[in-house]
Design a protein around this motif. Structure first.
Motif, PDB file in Angstrom:
ATOM      1  N   HIS A   1      42.597  46.119  43.112  1.00 34.72           N
ATOM      2  CA  HIS A   1      43.358  46.357  44.345  1.00 34.72           C
ATOM      3  C   HIS A   1      43.207  47.830  44.717  1.00 34.72           C
ATOM      4  O   HIS A   1      43.369  48.727  43.872  1.00 34.72           O
ATOM      5  CB  HIS A   1      44.830  46.018  44.145  1.00 34.72           C
ATOM      6  CG  HIS A   1      45.593  45.983  45.438  1.00 34.72           C
ATOM      7  ND1 HIS A   1      45.911  47.125  46.144  1.00 34.72           N
ATOM      8  CD2 HIS A   1      46.078  44.939  46.171  1.00 34.72           C
ATOM      9  CE1 HIS A   1      46.567  46.807  47.246  1.00 34.72           C
ATOM     10  NE2 HIS A   1      46.678  45.478  47.282  1.00 34.72           N
TER      11      HIS A   1
ATOM     12  N   THR B   1      47.147  37.776  45.781  1.00 38.61           N
ATOM     13  CA  THR B   1      46.524  38.409  46.945  1.00 38.61           C
ATOM     14  C   THR B   1      45.298  37.651  47.448  1.00 38.61           C
ATOM     15  O   THR B   1      44.608  38.124  48.355  1.00 38.61           O
ATOM     16  CB  THR B   1      46.097  39.838  46.576  1.00 38.61           C
ATOM     17  OG1 THR B   1      45.305  39.789  45.379  1.00 38.61           O
ATOM     18  CG2 THR B   1      47.310  40.738  46.351  1.00 38.61           C
ATOM     19  N   ILE B   2      44.987  36.498  46.883  1.00 32.91           N
ATOM     20  CA  ILE B   2      43.797  35.742  47.262  1.00 32.91           C
ATOM     21  C   ILE B   2      43.759  35.505  48.772  1.00 32.91           C
ATOM     22  O   ILE B   2      44.772  35.174  49.391  1.00 32.91           O
ATOM     23  CB  ILE B   2      43.727  34.404  46.488  1.00 32.91           C
ATOM     24  CG1 ILE B   2      42.404  33.688  46.730  1.00 32.91           C
ATOM     25  CG2 ILE B   2      44.923  33.521  46.791  1.00 32.91           C
ATOM     26  CD1 ILE B   2      42.197  32.460  45.818  1.00 32.91           C
ATOM     27  N   GLN B   3      42.579  35.674  49.361  1.00 34.84           N
ATOM     28  CA  GLN B   3      42.428  35.448  50.797  1.00 34.84           C
ATOM     29  C   GLN B   3      42.575  33.958  51.109  1.00 34.84           C
ATOM     30  O   GLN B   3      42.192  33.108  50.324  1.00 34.84           O
ATOM     31  CB  GLN B   3      41.054  35.933  51.269  1.00 34.84           C
ATOM     32  CG  GLN B   3      40.693  37.343  50.843  1.00 34.84           C
ATOM     33  CD  GLN B   3      39.832  37.378  49.588  1.00 34.84           C
ATOM     34  OE1 GLN B   3      40.196  36.764  48.561  1.00 34.84           O
ATOM     35  NE2 GLN B   3      38.713  38.088  49.649  1.00 34.84           N
TER      36      GLN B   3
ATOM     37  N   PRO C   1      45.024  35.228  41.587  1.00 33.65           N
ATOM     38  CA  PRO C   1      45.693  36.393  42.162  1.00 33.65           C
ATOM     39  C   PRO C   1      46.528  35.994  43.379  1.00 33.65           C
ATOM     40  O   PRO C   1      46.099  35.171  44.202  1.00 33.65           O
ATOM     41  CB  PRO C   1      44.524  37.292  42.575  1.00 33.65           C
ATOM     42  CG  PRO C   1      43.418  36.928  41.634  1.00 33.65           C
ATOM     43  CD  PRO C   1      43.575  35.443  41.426  1.00 33.65           C
TER      44      PRO C   1
ATOM     45  N   GLU D   1      36.246  41.405  42.643  1.00 35.40           N
ATOM     46  CA  GLU D   1      36.974  41.919  43.796  1.00 35.40           C
ATOM     47  C   GLU D   1      38.024  40.889  44.198  1.00 35.40           C
ATOM     48  O   GLU D   1      37.678  39.734  44.471  1.00 35.40           O
ATOM     49  CB  GLU D   1      36.017  42.173  44.966  1.00 35.40           C
ATOM     50  CG  GLU D   1      36.577  43.047  46.075  1.00 35.40           C
ATOM     51  CD  GLU D   1      36.614  44.530  45.692  1.00 35.40           C
ATOM     52  OE1 GLU D   1      37.484  45.239  46.218  1.00 35.40           O
ATOM     53  OE2 GLU D   1      35.780  44.959  44.865  1.00 35.40           O
ATOM     54  N   ASN D   2      39.272  41.282  44.190  1.00 41.16           N
ATOM     55  CA  ASN D   2      40.398  40.415  44.539  1.00 41.16           C
ATOM     56  C   ASN D   2      40.358  39.132  43.719  1.00 41.16           C
ATOM     57  O   ASN D   2      40.649  39.162  42.524  1.00 41.16           O
ATOM     58  CB  ASN D   2      40.445  40.147  46.037  1.00 41.16           C
ATOM     59  CG  ASN D   2      41.809  39.652  46.491  1.00 41.16           C
ATOM     60  OD1 ASN D   2      42.730  39.488  45.693  1.00 41.16           O
ATOM     61  ND2 ASN D   2      41.961  39.419  47.781  1.00 41.16           N
ATOM     62  N   ALA D   3      40.001  37.990  44.304  1.00 38.24           N
ATOM     63  CA  ALA D   3      40.024  36.724  43.567  1.00 38.24           C
ATOM     64  C   ALA D   3      38.626  36.213  43.248  1.00 38.24           C
ATOM     65  O   ALA D   3      38.453  35.034  42.931  1.00 38.24           O
ATOM     66  CB  ALA D   3      40.790  35.670  44.360  1.00 38.24           C
TER      67      ALA D   3
ATOM     68  N   THR E   1      47.879  41.148  41.439  1.00 41.00           N
ATOM     69  CA  THR E   1      47.559  41.917  42.638  1.00 41.00           C
ATOM     70  C   THR E   1      46.061  41.914  42.932  1.00 41.00           C
ATOM     71  O   THR E   1      45.598  42.682  43.781  1.00 41.00           O
ATOM     72  CB  THR E   1      48.044  43.370  42.478  1.00 41.00           C
ATOM     73  OG1 THR E   1      47.580  43.899  41.233  1.00 41.00           O
ATOM     74  CG2 THR E   1      49.568  43.435  42.501  1.00 41.00           C
ATOM     75  N   GLY E   2      45.300  41.085  42.249  1.00 36.70           N
ATOM     76  CA  GLY E   2      43.873  40.960  42.503  1.00 36.70           C
ATOM     77  C   GLY E   2      43.050  41.953  41.703  1.00 36.70           C
ATOM     78  O   GLY E   2      43.528  43.003  41.282  1.00 36.70           O
ATOM     79  N   HIS E   3      41.797  41.610  41.495  1.00 32.73           N
ATOM     80  CA  HIS E   3      40.884  42.537  40.839  1.00 32.73           C
ATOM     81  C   HIS E   3      40.680  43.764  41.726  1.00 32.73           C
ATOM     82  O   HIS E   3      40.395  43.651  42.913  1.00 32.73           O
ATOM     83  CB  HIS E   3      39.513  41.866  40.600  1.00 32.73           C
ATOM     84  CG  HIS E   3      39.547  40.751  39.613  1.00 32.73           C
ATOM     85  ND1 HIS E   3      39.573  40.957  38.251  1.00 32.73           N
ATOM     86  CD2 HIS E   3      39.559  39.396  39.790  1.00 32.73           C
ATOM     87  CE1 HIS E   3      39.579  39.783  37.624  1.00 32.73           C
ATOM     88  NE2 HIS E   3      39.571  38.829  38.538  1.00 32.73           N
TER      89      HIS E   3
END
Length: 426
Positions: A58, A402-404, A400, A30-32, A54-56
């Motif tokens: 998305h 998009t990583i938080q 990614p 999920e995402n990063a 765009t992250g895992h």
């Protein structure tokens, strides 16, 4: 199920030629973040080698794929075409640098995009020779191998390479090759080995991927454009790894104020689904006769749906701006370690396409052992890293975009600990 059990099964049934970086077997992502089959969580600073920018998974990409699955999954575009292929081509024609009319084709892999770019260049120029650069990576097919400027492991044992491929040195100042050196050897190449009027194309990565994340100097890229124009040579930009916000731009060539005639792309375009493209000058792209380009799976409708969603995410979430911000934070953290880690010789990279290079302290000797130890220590702490470079002494960062923020800071802390521990033990 245990990682070790799967690794044993894999060794028994999968060719050893397919190497793996880790023995972590993915269960979900999920995402990063990735969780393995044993339930352990990892922060992913590889992103499938710059694929899931765009992250895992998305949500927009997954929804687009689900919607397409409910309609149809395959017709072969050459048999029964479909609108979303045309729409993605229109969007790439607008996004790829160059103030001229463009056309696009879709294929399945980056290597296939490179192969087709060379085919198109040869058809458009009625010439056969291609010039690539040392350290460049362009794929594992025979033309891809021939173009790639690194023997081990990509060319070893595979016999004679494709004919009419020549290499000039990439200008990397820290390894003793200046712009002037590269241009001088290129001039000698024209005098000794290949008439420039027989060269169909230059092919260059704006930032070398496997070669070590060295950015092509702006002056050198501009000189290549001048030489191409002088001799009627086409300039191919291999943006397979640099594309789709990785460098803080949609495409890395935007950093150079130079437009390529042909651009290859893949990886980040599909957000995890296999798709690649070639975009170029309309008259160049139209050179091959109908049927000369294409492939059964080229531009698969599910992957095309993912590609359209990826472009939406890049625009809607300003991933170009995000890449610049994350890259600055990463490079600042790495730079802060230079006083206490003498092995760090360079920290570099545009946007979020960053790398750190290690040498033996107070020398110009590459230190691949240090880089690999950092990678392994980070993995033990839950951070997946990749090495690269002709000498294997570079760690590249491809998380990614998009990583938080919280996950990114956690990853930087793990990275710093791994580097500091390795330096103390060295």
């Amino acid at each position: 199920m245990l990682n070790a059990e799967i690794a044993t099964r894999r060794a028994d049934v999968v060719s050893r030629g397919v190497g793996v970086t880790t023995q972590v077997y993915a269960d979900r992502a999920e995402n990063a973040e990735i969780w393995d089959v044993e339930g352990r969580r990892y922060i992913d600073f590889a992103a499938g080698i710059a694929v899931v920018n765009t992250g895992h998974r998305h949500p927009k990409v997954i929804q687009a794929v689900k919607d397409q699955l409910d309609r149809f999954t395959h017709t072969c575009h050459q048999v029964v075409p479909y609108e979303n292929y045309v729409r993605l081509a229109e969007r790439l024609n607008d996004l790829v640098p160059g103030d001229f009319k463009k056309k696009t084709i879709f294929v399945t892999t980056g290597a296939e995009a490179v192969e087709n770019a060379v085919k198109i260049a040869r058809a458009a120029t009625n010439r056969s020779a291609v010039i690539a650069f040392t350290g460049g990576f362009h794929g594992r097919t025979f033309m891809g191998m021939a173009l790639t400027g690194k023997v081990v492991p990509y060319k070893t044992g595979f016999g004679a390479m494709m004919a009419d491929v020549f290499h000039a040195p990439s200008p990397v100042e820290m390894h003793g090759t200046s712009i002037e050196d590269s241009l001088s050897i290129l001039d000698k190449l024209f005098k000794a080995d290949v008439d420039p009027n027989r060269v169909a194309a230059f092919i260059v990565e704006p930032v070398q991927g496997e070669g070590g994340f060295y950015e092509v100097p702006r002056a050198f890229m501009q000189k290549l454009r001048e030489l191409a124009d002088k001799y009627g040579i086409l300039l191919i930009a291999d943006e397979v790894q640099t594309g789709f916000s990785r460098t803080g731009k949609n495409f890395a060539m935007e950093h150079f104020d130079v437009a390529a005639d042909i651009t290859t792309m893949a990886k980040g375009l599909g957000g995890g689904f296999p798709i690649a493209a070639v975009t170029g000058r309309a008259e160049v792209m139209d050179a091959p006769a109908p049927g000369g380009l294409g492939g059964t799976y080229g531009g698969n409708p599910v992957s095309v749906a993912a590609g359209n969603a990826v472009l939406d995410v890049i625009h809607d979430e300003d991933l170009n701006g995000r890449a610049v911000l994350l890259g600055k934070r990463l490079k600042q953290r790495l730079q802060s370690l230079r006083d206490v880690v003498p092995q760090i010789v360079d920290v570099r990279g545009p946007g979020f396409m960053n790398a750190v290079e290690f040498n033996v302290p107070n020398s110009t000797t590459p230190n691949p052992e240090f880089a690999n130890t950092v990678r392994q220590k980070a993995l033990d702490k839950g951070l997946i890293l990749l090495t690269c470079g002709v000498y294997g002494n570079v760690i590249r960062f491809l998380a990614p975009i998009t990583i938080q923020d919280s996950v990114f800071e956690e990853a930087l802390d793990i990275l710093e600990k791994a580097i500091r521990e390795t330096a103390r033990e060295a």
